[in-house]
Scaffold this motif. Structure first.
Motif, short mmCIF file in Angstrom:
data_model
loop_
_atom_site.label_atom_id
_atom_site.label_comp_id
_atom_site.label_asym_id
_atom_site.label_seq_id
_atom_site.Cartn_x
_atom_site.Cartn_y
_atom_site.Cartn_z
N TYR A 705 -84.28 -33.81 90.81
CA TYR A 705 -85.18 -34.72 90.11
C TYR A 705 -84.48 -36.04 89.80
CZ TYR A 705 -88.08 -30.58 89.34
OH TYR A 705 -88.84 -29.46 89.52
N ASN A 706 -85.26 -37.10 89.68
CA ASN A 706 -84.77 -38.40 89.24
C ASN A 706 -85.18 -38.57 87.78
OD1 ASN A 706 -84.02 -41.04 88.82
ND2 ASN A 706 -85.67 -41.92 90.08
N THR A 707 -84.25 -38.35 86.88
CA THR A 707 -84.56 -38.38 85.45
C THR A 707 -84.85 -39.79 84.95
OG1 THR A 707 -82.20 -38.48 84.94
CG2 THR A 707 -83.24 -36.30 84.96
N ASP A 708 -84.53 -40.82 85.77
CA ASP A 708 -84.79 -42.20 85.38
C ASP A 708 -86.18 -42.68 85.82
OD1 ASP A 708 -82.37 -42.86 84.06
OD2 ASP A 708 -81.37 -42.95 86.01
N ALA A 709 -86.97 -41.80 86.43
CA ALA A 709 -88.29 -42.20 86.91
C ALA A 709 -89.20 -42.58 85.74
CB ALA A 709 -88.92 -41.07 87.72
N ILE A 723 -99.74 -35.92 84.20
CA ILE A 723 -98.49 -36.59 84.56
C ILE A 723 -97.34 -35.59 84.54
CG2 ILE A 723 -96.89 -38.44 83.94
CD1 ILE A 723 -99.25 -39.80 82.52
N TRP A 724 -96.61 -35.52 85.64
CA TRP A 724 -95.38 -34.75 85.69
C TRP A 724 -94.24 -35.72 86.00
CZ3 TRP A 724 -99.95 -32.79 87.29
CH2 TRP A 724 -100.30 -31.50 86.88
N ILE A 725 -93.20 -35.69 85.17
CA ILE A 725 -92.02 -36.51 85.41
C ILE A 725 -90.81 -35.59 85.45
CG2 ILE A 725 -90.58 -38.39 84.60
CD1 ILE A 725 -92.92 -39.70 83.38
N SER A 726 -90.11 -35.62 86.59
CA SER A 726 -88.94 -34.76 86.80
C SER A 726 -89.30 -33.29 86.57
CB SER A 726 -87.78 -35.18 85.88
OG SER A 726 -87.43 -36.52 86.15
N GLY A 727 -90.46 -32.89 87.02
CA GLY A 727 -90.90 -31.51 86.89
C GLY A 727 -91.45 -31.14 85.54
N LYS A 728 -91.47 -32.07 84.60
CA LYS A 728 -91.95 -31.80 83.25
C LYS A 728 -93.32 -32.43 83.05
CE LYS A 728 -90.92 -32.92 78.40
NZ LYS A 728 -90.01 -33.64 77.49
N LYS A 729 -94.28 -31.63 82.56
CA LYS A 729 -95.62 -32.15 82.33
C LYS A 729 -95.66 -32.91 81.00
CE LYS A 729 -100.53 -30.92 82.24
NZ LYS A 729 -101.54 -29.86 82.37
N ILE A 730 -96.19 -34.12 81.06
CA ILE A 730 -96.33 -34.96 79.88
C ILE A 730 -97.79 -34.92 79.43
CG2 ILE A 730 -96.03 -37.27 78.92
CD1 ILE A 730 -93.43 -36.07 79.83
N VAL A 731 -98.04 -34.51 78.22
CA VAL A 731 -99.40 -34.42 77.70
C VAL A 731 -99.82 -35.79 77.18
CG1 VAL A 731 -100.93 -33.32 76.02
CG2 VAL A 731 -99.10 -32.00 77.10
N PRO A 743 -89.33 -39.12 80.53
CA PRO A 743 -88.82 -37.96 79.80
C PRO A 743 -87.61 -38.29 78.94
CG PRO A 743 -88.13 -37.85 82.08
CD PRO A 743 -89.05 -39.02 81.99
N LEU A 744 -87.11 -39.54 79.06
CA LEU A 744 -85.92 -39.94 78.33
C LEU A 744 -86.21 -40.42 76.92
CD1 LEU A 744 -84.13 -41.86 81.24
CD2 LEU A 744 -83.69 -39.53 80.47
N VAL A 745 -87.51 -40.51 76.57
CA VAL A 745 -87.87 -40.95 75.22
C VAL A 745 -88.65 -39.84 74.53
CG1 VAL A 745 -87.92 -43.37 75.86
CG2 VAL A 745 -90.00 -42.03 76.04
N ALA A 746 -88.62 -39.87 73.20
CA ALA A 746 -89.32 -38.85 72.41
C ALA A 746 -90.80 -38.88 72.73
CB ALA A 746 -89.09 -39.10 70.92
N ASN A 757 -84.82 -52.52 74.78
CA ASN A 757 -83.74 -51.65 74.34
C ASN A 757 -83.60 -50.45 75.27
OD1 ASN A 757 -81.68 -50.83 72.43
ND2 ASN A 757 -83.11 -49.22 71.77
N PHE A 758 -84.73 -49.90 75.70
CA PHE A 758 -84.73 -48.77 76.64
C PHE A 758 -84.05 -49.17 77.95
CE2 PHE A 758 -86.72 -46.60 80.25
CZ PHE A 758 -86.54 -45.27 79.91
N ALA A 759 -84.35 -50.39 78.43
CA ALA A 759 -83.77 -50.85 79.68
C ALA A 759 -82.26 -50.98 79.58
CB ALA A 759 -84.40 -52.19 80.07
N ARG A 760 -81.76 -51.42 78.41
CA ARG A 760 -80.30 -51.53 78.24
C ARG A 760 -79.64 -50.16 78.23
NH1 ARG A 760 -81.92 -55.88 74.85
NH2 ARG A 760 -82.09 -54.49 73.04
N GLN A 761 -80.32 -49.17 77.66
CA GLN A 761 -79.76 -47.83 77.58
C GLN A 761 -79.85 -47.08 78.92
OE1 GLN A 761 -81.74 -45.81 74.38
NE2 GLN A 761 -80.97 -47.21 72.80
#
Length: 768
Positions: A705-709, A723-731, A743-746, A757-761
């Motif tokens: 998976y690409n966790t930065d997608a 929506i599925w991102i990196s195999g994880k379904k987002i409700v 998936p990298l944010v709450a 700020n997200f782009a810098r991290q």
């Protein structure tokens, strides 16, 4: 351009072998007759073309031009003096013996017989076809005005592979056929085609009138089509043709009616795009810019002096003095002579030569060859760059992003592609006012050339062959190209080519295109199969349906995608929308319009999806998978289904074995054969299940998976989305506006206002 004065310009279309003059109505109002040497210059050029072998014969329409000139003079006070006028003054061409025109013995009317081979017919434009018919009709002494719309229909039949034998050429309708509406419509019930004949020039007065005419003509055809033949209407072609007449003689009420093919029976399956020709710019002039048209001097005239400008534009030389100078020779002063030189089109470089030229004129000595004006050379500066013929590409210090220009420009052999020039220093000027900067060194710039490119004098870049211009930094090359005229369909056959391809029409239903290289489609794709190993650009939209698909080895761009199956190895750019489609990208999927939508279907991208709106309140759920390898996931799903199927089959097979092996059961010979068969099946199922398990294990290792997608939605993300991102379904809790999904944010969602700020991290994530 060349011409007898700066007010009348003549151009030569090298492909159509046609001379056209352009001027304003004021020229006709000011002068009783056309300039005397116009016809002479045209005849000279055509004779040169004939000597060079480009044409076999030609016609110059002298009488028609003089009559038209007089016709415009009669309109003085009724039309704007500054209104532009275009007139075809001459036509050259080759003689095709396969095009035969004969007079019918009974009626005395001309008939057409034509059996041109498909290969030769594919290169024949309508203008050449019409030219041969008119030439041979003239040779027969027939003065019957012919219906050119009928000839266009016959031309399409020939393009479709049919031959013609003694087909009667229809006569153009006369004044008696004119109606109160100012146009007439004919429907040929035998060949099932419709034509429009325009009598009143008011229909050609503006673009709006042309559009109104096409609407009314269609209504008229539908009324006279009593048998309700299913017709293919040529509205786009008809509108383009009528609008092109706005500045031509028909719009001034001369040589009417104008005949236009507007519809034909759908069953003919003709290709109306073949009526259009490659429109070489009218700036492809008699002076010539390509290797086939050698550079020539341009003759310019004022009231008193006649000069030749050399091909570089840097020198104007005296050729002769006009008879008009005789009564004013003694009184002619410096200011009058300067005004006459400027009238001829010379704007600079003559000022310090006026006194000497004036002396030559007053002494009545032979001044032929005297340099009347000299251009100003440019002086080099500090910064230089590579310039395309029309656009800047890159500089010596900075490189402009030219990825958008790659594989987009079709060039011809002998064409000047680019120049290496300074961008500062002191600009030079030609005698007719064209400014330019000094040439620089391609070697110093670091220009690298690939196949099909020649660098002349270390600064000018020319094409050595027809092809697609490819740019990569400061490396320039021309890829081998095939240009397909018109549509790809059942009539043209499927297209397969090893190299770059340009399709100048549509790819129609049932057709197949397979290209090992980049591909440009100037039309659309409809229920067809298209594959290319390089980049793909589709100017129109795509609707492959369930029977077609698009597979691309590089980047791809489309106007829109609808009900389509599209697999692209790299990035996908869509101008308007993606609806009810399966789109798989190994990079980014970007819907470029501010309100561009993704609605329905399944969208898969490894890096990101960027759009205006995602999903819709009603209708099909819109799905997307980000950061996963969709093909691997589909393969694993299919392996799971096969495991389920064969496990059930193996269990059923074991139950059958247990019945046969039940104690006390005596098997008949047929039962014994059946028993051996199911035992053999048991071993086969074990092997199949083991192979499936091994494949699943192997595919499992490949499942990454690409966790930065990310999914970036600038307008509204609709809750009716999955929506599925990196195999994880987002409700999706509800309709969200201006959102980034990752998936990298709450909770998976981030407001676009907080994205910096997200782009810098996460520098690898796509956030715009």
């Amino acid at each position: 351009m060349f011409g007898p004065s700066s007010n009348i310009q003549m151009t030569f279309n090298s492909r159509l072998k046609r001379v056209r003059v352009e001027f304003t109505a004021a020229e006709c109002f000011e002068h009783r007759k056309p300039p005397r040497d116009l016809i002479t210059r045209v005849e000279e050029r055509f004779r040169d073309e004939r000597e060079d072998g480009f044409i076999e014969t030609f016609l110059v329409f002298t009488k028609r031009f003089e009559e038209f000139w007089s016709h415009i003079r009669d309109l003085q006070g009724q039309i704007d003096p500054q209104r532009k006028i275009k007139f075809t003054l001459g036509q050259g061409g080759r003689i095709y013996p396969e095009i035969e025109v004969e007079l019918d013995e009974k009626s005395g009317l001309p008939t057409l017989t034509c059996s041109i081979s498909p290969k030769r017919m594919s290169t024949l434009p309508f203008s050449a076809f019409l030219f041969n018919i008119m030439l041979k009709q003239t040779q027969l002494g027939s003065a019957m005005p012919i219906d050119r719309a009928h000839l266009k229909f016959l031309f399409l039949l020939l393009k479709n592979g049919q031959s013609l034998s003694r087909v009667k050429i229809l006569q153009q309708p006369g004044v008696e056929d004119n109606t109160r509406s100012g146009f007439a419509v004919r429907f040929n019930s035998d060949l099932r085609f419709a034509t429009l004949h325009i009598f009143d020039p008011k229909w050609l007065a503006s673009d709006a009138n042309c559009k109104s005419l096409m609407r009314e003509a269609r209504t008229a055809v539908e009324k006279i089509n009593t048998k309700k033949v299913k017709l293919h209407y040529l509205e786009e072609h008809g509108l383009e043709k009528t609008i092109s007449l706005v500045s031509k003689m028909q719009a001034f009420g001369y040589q009417m009616p104008y005949d236009l093919l507007i519809a034909y029976d759908f069953a003919h399956r003709l290709n109306a795009n073949l009526l259009a020709v490659d429109k070489i710019s009218e700036s492809d002039l008699l002076s010539g810019l390509t290797s086939k048209l050698r550079p020539r001097f341009r003759r310019v005239r004022g009231d008193y002096v006649e000069m030749d400008i050399d091909p570089s534009g840097m020198k104007a030389t005296l050729v002769s003095l006009s008879e008009r100078i005789l009564p004013v020779r003694a009184s002619l002063d410096r200011e009058q002579l300067a005004a006459d030189i400027v009238k001829a089109g010379i704007t600079t470089g003559y000022e310090d030569r006026l006194d000497e030229l004036l002396g030559i004129i007053k002494r009545d000595v032979d001044g032929v060859g005297y340099v009347v004006a000299q251009g100003r050379l440019a002086q080099a500066g500090q910064t230089f760059q590579l310039q395309l013929a029309r656009n800047k590409v890159s500089t010596g210090d900075d490189t402009v992003d030219i990825r958008e220009k790659q594989n987009r420009k079709l060039v011809r052999a002998g064409e000047l592609i680019a120049e290496v020039r300074y961008t500062d220093g002191i600009a030079g000027s030609t005698v007719d006012g064209l400014s330019f900067y000094a040439p620089a060194s391609a070697i110093q710039l670091g220009l690298s050339t690939g196949e099909g490119i020649a660098v002349v004098d270390d600064w000018q870049v020319f094409a050595e062959r027809d092809g697609l211009l490819a740019l990569d930094g400061l490396t320039i090359s021309i890829e081998k190209t095939y240009v397909h005229k018109g549509n790809v369909n059942l009539a043209s056959g499927n297209l397969s080519f090893d190299g770059a391809v340009v399709i100048e029409g549509d790819v129609e239903s049932g057709a197949s295109v397979d290209v090992n290289g980049p591909l440009i489609i100037k039309g659309s794709i409809d229920s067809a199969k298209v594959r290319c190993s390089g980049n793909l650009e589709v100017k129109g939209g795509v609707n492959t349906g369930k029977t077609g698909y698009v597979q691309v080895g590089g980047h791809a761009s489309f106007a829109f995608l609808e009900s389509s199956i599209v697999h692209v190895k790299q990035d996908v750019a869509v101008q308007k929308s993606i609806t009810h489609s399966l789109v798989i990208s190994g990079g980014v999927i970007h819907v470029q319009d501010e309100k561009g939508t993704v609605h329905g279907g399944l969208i898969c991208a490894w890096h990101a999806i960027v759009c205006g709106r995602f999903g819709a309140e009603h209708g099909q759920v819109t799905q997307c998978r980000l950061g996963s390898q969709h093909k691997v996931e589909i393969r694993l799903q299919r392996l799971a289904q096969r495991t389920k199927y064969f496990t059930a089959a193996a269990e059923t097979n074991l139950k059958s074995i247990a019945l046969f092996e039940k104690s006390g059961v005596q098997l008949t010979p047929d039962q014994q054969k059946r028993y051996e068969y199911v035992k053999k099946n048991a071993k086969r199922y074990q092997k199949i299940l083991k192979a499936i398990k091994d494949s699943k294990t192997k595919m499992g290792y490949e499942k990454v998976y690409n966790t930065d997608a990310t999914l970036v939605v600038h307008d509204v993300l609709n809750k009716n989305s999955q929506i599925w991102i990196s195999g994880k379904k987002i409700v999706v809790p509800g309709n969200l506006k201006g959102i980034l999904v990752s998936p990298l944010v709450a909770e998976g969602f981030l407001d676009l206002e907080e994205v910096d700020n997200f782009a810098r991290q996460h520098p690898s994530a796509r956030v715009s």
